[in-house]
Design an enzyme around this catalytic site. Structure first.
Site, PDB file in Angstrom:
ATOM      1  N   GLY A   1      58.704  79.767 -63.070  1.00 42.75           N
ATOM      2  CA  GLY A   1      57.538  80.359 -62.436  1.00 42.75           C
ATOM      3  C   GLY A   1      56.244  79.828 -63.008  1.00 42.75           C
ATOM      4  N   HIS A   2      55.251  80.698 -63.106  1.00 40.81           N
ATOM      5  CA  HIS A   2      53.910  80.320 -63.538  1.00 40.81           C
ATOM      6  C   HIS A   2      53.866  79.834 -64.986  1.00 40.81           C
ATOM      7  CE1 HIS A   2      49.564  80.273 -63.205  1.00 40.81           C
ATOM      8  NE2 HIS A   2      49.473  80.981 -64.321  1.00 40.81           N
ATOM      9  N   PHE A   3      54.734  80.366 -65.822  1.00 42.65           N
ATOM     10  CA  PHE A   3      54.732  80.016 -67.247  1.00 42.65           C
ATOM     11  C   PHE A   3      55.836  79.008 -67.557  1.00 42.65           C
ATOM     12  CE2 PHE A   3      52.741  84.176 -66.891  1.00 42.65           C
ATOM     13  CZ  PHE A   3      51.521  83.908 -67.482  1.00 42.65           C
TER      14      PHE A   3
END
Length: 61
Positions: free
Chosen positions: A35-37
């Protein structure tokens, strides 16, 4: 250009990464199952990708 992107990023969807393919001819395109991280989940692999890319373009010896 190096693209390292999380395909499950809710803030920056994969379509944003895909758009670079239309305008950039020399692209190292990498989508991770994260995901985003992405760096927290696949940091070691992504760091090696960055180092390899930088060495290839002559910025790191």
């Amino acid at each position: 250009m190096l693209i390292v992107w999380g395909k499950n990023d809710e803030y920056f969807p994969e379509s944003g990464a895909e758009a670079f393919k239309k305008d950039v001819k020399n692209i190292d395109y990498n989508i991770y199952d994260t995901g985003h991280f992405a760096l927290e989940e696949d940091g070691d692999e992504i760091i090696e990708k960055i180092r390899g890319f930088m060495a290839k373009v002559g910025s790191v010896k």
